[in-house]
Design a protein around this motif. Structure first.
Motif, PDB file in Angstrom:
ATOM      1  N   MET A 205       0.826  -1.203   0.000  1.00 37.77           N
ATOM      2  CA  MET A 205       0.000   0.000   0.000  1.00 37.77           C
ATOM      3  C   MET A 205       0.860   1.253   0.000  1.00 37.77           C
ATOM      4  SD  MET A 205      -3.162  -0.857   2.567  1.00 37.77           S
ATOM      5  CE  MET A 205      -3.764   0.818   2.401  1.00 37.77           C
ATOM      6  N   PHE A 206       1.921   1.232   0.789  1.00 33.87           N
ATOM      7  CA  PHE A 206       2.821   2.385   0.812  1.00 33.87           C
ATOM      8  C   PHE A 206       3.443   2.604  -0.563  1.00 33.87           C
ATOM      9  CE2 PHE A 206       3.687   1.342   5.550  1.00 33.87           C
ATOM     10  CZ  PHE A 206       2.506   1.950   5.895  1.00 33.87           C
ATOM     11  N   MET A 207       3.904   1.503  -1.178  1.00 36.61           N
ATOM     12  CA  MET A 207       4.544   1.615  -2.491  1.00 36.61           C
ATOM     13  C   MET A 207       3.537   1.998  -3.572  1.00 36.61           C
ATOM     14  SD  MET A 207       7.392  -1.437  -2.571  1.00 36.61           S
ATOM     15  CE  MET A 207       6.304  -2.750  -2.033  1.00 36.61           C
ATOM     16  N   SER A 208       2.273   1.581  -3.377  1.00 36.98           N
ATOM     17  CA  SER A 208       1.260   1.903  -4.377  1.00 36.98           C
ATOM     18  C   SER A 208       1.006   3.397  -4.457  1.00 36.98           C
ATOM     19  CB  SER A 208      -0.051   1.181  -4.039  1.00 36.98           C
ATOM     20  OG  SER A 208      -0.700   1.788  -2.933  1.00 36.98           O
ATOM     21  N   GLN A 209       1.283   4.114  -3.380  1.00 39.73           N
ATOM     22  CA  GLN A 209       1.090   5.563  -3.417  1.00 39.73           C
ATOM     23  C   GLN A 209       2.059   6.230  -4.384  1.00 39.73           C
ATOM     24  OE1 GLN A 209       1.066   7.082   0.640  1.00 39.73           O
ATOM     25  NE2 GLN A 209      -0.311   5.453   1.306  1.00 39.73           N
ATOM     26  N   ILE A 210       3.246   5.632  -4.553  1.00 45.44           N
ATOM     27  CA  ILE A 210       4.177   6.125  -5.565  1.00 45.44           C
ATOM     28  C   ILE A 210       3.594   5.886  -6.956  1.00 45.44           C
ATOM     29  CG2 ILE A 210       6.513   5.946  -6.494  1.00 45.44           C
ATOM     30  CD1 ILE A 210       6.434   6.999  -3.655  1.00 45.44           C
ATOM     31  N   ALA A 211       3.059   4.681  -7.168  1.00 49.99           N
ATOM     32  CA  ALA A 211       2.437   4.363  -8.455  1.00 49.99           C
ATOM     33  C   ALA A 211       1.250   5.283  -8.716  1.00 49.99           C
ATOM     34  CB  ALA A 211       1.994   2.899  -8.474  1.00 49.99           C
ATOM     35  N   ALA A 212       0.453   5.548  -7.677  1.00 50.16           N
ATOM     36  CA  ALA A 212      -0.716   6.418  -7.847  1.00 50.16           C
ATOM     37  C   ALA A 212      -0.301   7.839  -8.201  1.00 50.16           C
ATOM     38  CB  ALA A 212      -1.549   6.408  -6.568  1.00 50.16           C
ATOM     39  N   SER A 213       0.755   8.341  -7.556  1.00 51.77           N
ATOM     40  CA  SER A 213       1.208   9.713  -7.863  1.00 51.77           C
ATOM     41  C   SER A 213       1.689   9.816  -9.300  1.00 51.77           C
ATOM     42  CB  SER A 213       2.323  10.120  -6.896  1.00 51.77           C
ATOM     43  OG  SER A 213       3.485   9.336  -7.093  1.00 51.77           O
ATOM     44  N   ARG A 214       2.343   8.762  -9.819  1.00 51.99           N
ATOM     45  CA  ARG A 214       2.788   8.766 -11.216  1.00 51.99           C
ATOM     46  C   ARG A 214       1.589   8.732 -12.159  1.00 51.99           C
ATOM     47  NH1 ARG A 214       7.568   6.488 -12.774  1.00 51.99           N
ATOM     48  NH2 ARG A 214       6.529   4.799 -13.892  1.00 51.99           N
ATOM     49  N   LEU A 215       0.555   7.991 -11.757  1.00 52.56           N
ATOM     50  CA  LEU A 215      -0.652   7.918 -12.569  1.00 52.56           C
ATOM     51  C   LEU A 215      -1.383   9.260 -12.567  1.00 52.56           C
ATOM     52  CD1 LEU A 215      -2.024   5.665 -14.206  1.00 52.56           C
ATOM     53  CD2 LEU A 215      -3.476   5.230 -12.225  1.00 52.56           C
ATOM     54  N   MET A 216      -1.408   9.912 -11.411  1.00 50.68           N
ATOM     55  CA  MET A 216      -2.100  11.197 -11.318  1.00 50.68           C
ATOM     56  C   MET A 216      -1.398  12.284 -12.128  1.00 50.68           C
ATOM     57  SD  MET A 216      -4.770  10.487  -9.685  1.00 50.68           S
ATOM     58  CE  MET A 216      -5.387  12.167  -9.706  1.00 50.68           C
ATOM     59  N   GLU A 217      -0.101  12.121 -12.387  1.00 52.33           N
ATOM     60  CA  GLU A 217       0.597  13.078 -13.248  1.00 52.33           C
ATOM     61  C   GLU A 217      -0.030  13.113 -14.640  1.00 52.33           C
ATOM     62  OE1 GLU A 217       4.725  12.185 -13.381  1.00 52.33           O
ATOM     63  OE2 GLU A 217       5.066  12.578 -11.252  1.00 52.33           O
ATOM     64  N   ILE A 218      -0.479  11.948 -15.115  1.00 52.47           N
ATOM     65  CA  ILE A 218      -1.144  11.897 -16.423  1.00 52.47           C
ATOM     66  C   ILE A 218      -2.480  12.619 -16.356  1.00 52.47           C
ATOM     67  CG2 ILE A 218      -2.165  10.367 -18.158  1.00 52.47           C
ATOM     68  CD1 ILE A 218      -0.077   8.293 -17.443  1.00 52.47           C
ATOM     69  N   TYR A 219      -3.240  12.364 -15.276  1.00 51.63           N
ATOM     70  CA  TYR A 219      -4.540  13.017 -15.138  1.00 51.63           C
ATOM     71  C   TYR A 219      -4.402  14.527 -14.936  1.00 51.63           C
ATOM     72  CZ  TYR A 219      -6.885   8.487 -14.684  1.00 51.63           C
ATOM     73  OH  TYR A 219      -7.383   7.228 -14.921  1.00 51.63           O
ATOM     74  N   ASP A 220      -3.316  14.948 -14.289  1.00 50.47           N
ATOM     75  CA  ASP A 220      -3.127  16.374 -14.003  1.00 50.47           C
ATOM     76  C   ASP A 220      -2.577  17.152 -15.189  1.00 50.47           C
ATOM     77  OD1 ASP A 220      -4.044  15.945 -11.447  1.00 50.47           O
ATOM     78  OD2 ASP A 220      -2.049  15.742 -10.560  1.00 50.47           O
ATOM     79  N   ALA A 221      -2.010  16.451 -16.173  1.00 49.18           N
ATOM     80  CA  ALA A 221      -1.436  17.137 -17.338  1.00 49.18           C
ATOM     81  C   ALA A 221      -2.532  17.865 -18.111  1.00 49.18           C
ATOM     82  CB  ALA A 221      -0.722  16.137 -18.244  1.00 49.18           C
ATOM     83  N   LYS A 222      -2.208  19.033 -18.587  1.00 47.40           N
ATOM     84  CA  LYS A 222      -3.175  19.853 -19.313  1.00 47.40           C
ATOM     85  C   LYS A 222      -3.466  19.250 -20.674  1.00 47.40           C
ATOM     86  CE  LYS A 222      -4.032  24.589 -20.913  1.00 47.40           C
ATOM     87  NZ  LYS A 222      -3.459  25.945 -21.049  1.00 47.40           N
ATOM     88  N   THR A 223      -4.740  19.078 -20.972  1.00 48.29           N
ATOM     89  CA  THR A 223      -5.142  18.493 -22.250  1.00 48.29           C
ATOM     90  C   THR A 223      -5.403  19.589 -23.282  1.00 48.29           C
ATOM     91  OG1 THR A 223      -7.459  18.457 -21.553  1.00 48.29           O
ATOM     92  CG2 THR A 223      -6.158  16.460 -21.193  1.00 48.29           C
ATOM     93  N   ALA A 224      -5.340  19.192 -24.548  1.00 44.86           N
ATOM     94  CA  ALA A 224      -5.666  20.113 -25.644  1.00 44.86           C
ATOM     95  C   ALA A 224      -7.126  19.882 -26.012  1.00 44.86           C
ATOM     96  CB  ALA A 224      -4.754  19.845 -26.843  1.00 44.86           C
ATOM     97  N   GLU A 225      -7.968  20.841 -25.700  1.00 48.81           N
ATOM     98  CA  GLU A 225      -9.396  20.682 -25.932  1.00 48.81           C
ATOM     99  C   GLU A 225      -9.928  21.850 -26.753  1.00 48.81           C
ATOM    100  OE1 GLU A 225     -11.155  20.241 -22.122  1.00 48.81           O
ATOM    101  OE2 GLU A 225     -10.228  18.292 -21.708  1.00 48.81           O
ATOM    102  N   GLY A 226     -11.167  21.746 -27.160  1.00 47.05           N
ATOM    103  CA  GLY A 226     -11.778  22.808 -27.954  1.00 47.05           C
ATOM    104  C   GLY A 226     -13.149  22.388 -28.436  1.00 47.05           C
ATOM    105  N   GLU A 227     -13.708  23.211 -29.313  1.00 48.49           N
ATOM    106  CA  GLU A 227     -15.050  22.957 -29.827  1.00 48.49           C
ATOM    107  C   GLU A 227     -15.028  21.863 -30.889  1.00 48.49           C
ATOM    108  OE1 GLU A 227     -16.597  26.603 -31.259  1.00 48.49           O
ATOM    109  OE2 GLU A 227     -16.504  27.635 -29.317  1.00 48.49           O
ATOM    110  N   ASP A 228     -16.153  21.184 -31.014  1.00 46.34           N
ATOM    111  CA  ASP A 228     -16.270  20.121 -32.015  1.00 46.34           C
ATOM    112  C   ASP A 228     -16.631  20.662 -33.393  1.00 46.34           C
ATOM    113  OD1 ASP A 228     -15.685  18.225 -30.114  1.00 46.34           O
ATOM    114  OD2 ASP A 228     -17.776  17.863 -29.587  1.00 46.34           O
ATOM    115  N   ASN A 229     -16.968  21.944 -33.456  1.00 47.36           N
ATOM    116  CA  ASN A 229     -17.355  22.548 -34.730  1.00 47.36           C
ATOM    117  C   ASN A 229     -16.173  23.304 -35.335  1.00 47.36           C
ATOM    118  OD1 ASN A 229     -19.069  23.468 -36.840  1.00 47.36           O
ATOM    119  ND2 ASN A 229     -19.320  25.425 -35.764  1.00 47.36           N
ATOM    120  N   PHE A 230     -15.843  23.007 -36.596  1.00 43.25           N
ATOM    121  CA  PHE A 230     -14.750  23.697 -37.297  1.00 43.25           C
ATOM    122  C   PHE A 230     -15.217  24.015 -38.713  1.00 43.25           C
ATOM    123  CE2 PHE A 230     -10.533  23.262 -39.642  1.00 43.25           C
ATOM    124  CZ  PHE A 230     -10.141  24.554 -39.342  1.00 43.25           C
ATOM    125  N   ALA A 231     -15.559  25.289 -38.943  1.00 45.68           N
ATOM    126  CA  ALA A 231     -16.064  25.714 -40.252  1.00 45.68           C
ATOM    127  C   ALA A 231     -15.274  26.935 -40.723  1.00 45.68           C
ATOM    128  CB  ALA A 231     -17.556  26.045 -40.152  1.00 45.68           C
TER     129      ALA A 231
END
Length: 580
Positions: free
Chosen positions: A305-331
């Protein structure tokens, strides 16, 4: 108990939190039911003792049989519910997490992957999720359920006889205090082991990717020695980490089990002083046989469980990374690409500064300049593979930062120098350009890209597997498959990044003929080092030190004194005269 901090600590989804609560609840129920079985045994023993001491009749046998059968049935039902809550639901959680990671990676800008080591990212997606899966299914529900059930039983025992209760339970908090006190050491060991493991993965990946160069330079021995050293170091860190953790786990188990001795000593003392009878001590000894059992598995896995917190923090780095988003309409109104005061930095190193130019629809705009001037960066920013830091990029008047990248890229075809092919047939590699394209459409695009010439020589034609990344094909053949993809997509914007730089003259000519069909009537942005490949361009943009140094038609820049484009052309012409 199961708040947002807990959720991040173990990288749980909202559904995962609900599953953990269910697992905890049913673990509490199971522990209390099992303790109830001890109550049945105590009841039977008490009736037997009454018979021995006072000639009281034993209850009918069917009473005991009914109690035992009821206990078995209740135990079976609750254990099945616990299994479903701690295992069955968790497997669905693992599926949801992996799908959410894939969705998250799909939305991350390309720059994110440039900053992450491939082996590290793969280990996070596969290895870390596997570790968390084991913690979700084997640890969380069991441990927190054991906390609650033990607290309930402890209160009951304290009300019954506080002295015996303390003698029985004192080792539990002491044991867990010892384990939780060792968290920092366990975390440090886990980080060191993880880092050593990643170095091994990097070493293996490096050898596989560069095996030809290693053999060509007779460096097999040096690379193997280096890899063996990394593996030995990883093994040593694992042994050290497991040994140090094992010492604390076993010490905690011994301390907890000392409660048996203190219960016997305290109970004997109380019996001799006449304060309790033998049956009360017997009841507490029955309780001891079960009250420690729920923690046995938790103690064995708490280090995980202690070691899993390291794995969880590495996983959360992916979730915390800023995504490229926008509108679905492009005209867009046309497909002119406009850079306006664009600035971009990579890892705090400024690559582009105030870049402004226009690539007009129906024209070929060439980006040239010295290596590192920002040409390829401009092409990637134009397709929003990365997001700019300053300024604005517009396509047909639409700011591309407001458009979802996947929607935006439907209007783009790209042909790069480093072609990426999959271990599949020629047909399927071309079909990647347009999902669901018919065989006739694929063959038409392949013919336009001059693929027929080499495909006809393959054993099974377009159904021939081409190996990993097209290993069975030459550079020119791979490049023509890439152009066939772009032709099949038929997008209004085409980005070419050194598409012919690594080809010989014969293959370059064939690829250029294929490109001429692709570029007709589109907005084309070409990146090239060789000046002769852009002589037919409609517009030249010369980049130097991340800025637009000059721009204009090729013939204009060639006639301009002091022109960077003219200087580069003259240098390449002179070097070509000396080439052999």
């Amino acid at each position: 108990m199961f708040g947002k901090e807990f959720q991040r600590k173990y990288a749980l989804t909202d559904q995962g939190i609900k599953n953990t609560k269910k697992g905890t609840f049913w673990t509490v129920v199971v522990n209390l039911v099992v303790m109830g079985g001890m109550g049945i045994l105590y009841f039977m023993m008490m009736k037997f003792m009454d018979t021995l001491t006072s000639d009281a009749p034993l209850p009918k046998a069917f009473v005991f049989i009914i109690l035992v059968l009821a206990f078995i049935a209740l135990s079976l039902i609750t254990h099945l519910q616990q299994y479903r809550a701690t295992y069955g639901l968790v497997y669905g959680e693992v599926k949801a997490v992996r799908l959410s990671i894939a969705e998250r990676l799909r939305k991350l800008p390309l720059g994110y992957f440039g900053k992450r080591d491939l082996a590290d990212l793969t280990e996070t997606i596969m290895g870390d999720v596997n570790r968390l899966e084991h913690v979700w299914s084997h640890c969380l529900g069991y441990l927190y359920g054991s906390y609650i059930s033990t607290a309930i039983i402890a209160i009951m025992l304290l009300c019954y006889n506080w002295k015996l209760a303390l003698a029985c339970l004192w080792g539990v908090p002491v044991a867990f205090a010892l384990l939780f006190g060792s968290r920092k050491l366990a975390k440090k060991n886990s980080e060191v082991t993880k880092e050593a493991g990643l170095r091994v993965s990097d070493g293996i990946q490096e050898m596989l990717e560069n095996i030809r160069e290693i053999r060509a330079t007779n460096q097999e021995g040096r690379f193997l020695d280096d890899l063996n050293g990394k593996i030995d170091h990883h093994e040593k860190t694992m042994i050290k980490g497991e040994l140090s953790t094992g010492i604390f786990v076993n010490a905690a188990s011994v301390i907890m089990r000392l409660g048996v001795a203190t219960t016997i000593l305290t109970g004997t003392s109380l019996i001799l002083s006449g304060k309790i009878d033998f049956m009360m001590l017997f009841m507490f000894l029955l309780v001891i046989t079960r009250i420690y059992a729920p923690f046995d598995q938790a103690l064995a896995l708490i280090a995980e469980m202690f070691m899993s917190q390291i794995a969880a923090s590495r996983l959360m780095e992916i979730y915390d990374a800023k995504t490229a988003e926008g509108e679905d309409n492009f005209a867009p109104d046309g497909h002119d690409i406009v850079f306006e005061n664009v600035g971009f930095a990579y890892d705090n190193e400024q690559v582009l500064r105030g870049v402004s130019f226009t690539a007009k629809e129906g024209e070929v705009t060439a980006l040239v300049g010295p290596s590192g001037s920002g040409k390829s960066t401009c092409a990637r920013l134009a397709a929003r593979l990365w997001d700019i830091d300053e300024g604005e990029i517009r396509v047909g008047g639409v700011d591309i930062s407001s458009v979802d990248p996947e929607v935006l890229l439907t209007d783009y075809s790209m042909v790069f120098q480093d072609v990426v092919l999959f271990d599949d047939t020629v047909m399927e590699n071309i079909r990647l350009g347009k999902h669901g394209a018919s065989d006739e459409e694929v063959l038409a695009a392949a013919k336009a890209a001059n693929c027929d010439e080499f495909v006809s020589k393959l054993p099974d034609g377009y159904s021939t597997p081409i190996g990993e990344n097209g290993a069975k094909l030459s550079g020119g053949e791979r490049q023509r498959i890439s152009i066939a993809r772009a032709l099949l997509k038929n997008a209004p914007i085409v980005l070419l990044d050194e598409a012919t730089a690594s080809l010989d003259v014969e293959n370059e000519t064939k690829v250029q003929r294929a490109l001429s069909r692709l570029l007709s009537g589109r907005t084309v942005l070409v990146i090239a080092h060789r000046m002769r490949t852009v002589e037919a361009a409609d517009h030249i943009v010369v980049l130097a030190d991340g800025k637009v140094a000059e721009e204009g038609r090729p013939e204009e820049l060639l006639q301009k004194d002091g022109s960077i484009f003219r200087h580069m052309t003259e240098l390449q012409t002179a070097s070509a005269g000396w080439s052999i």
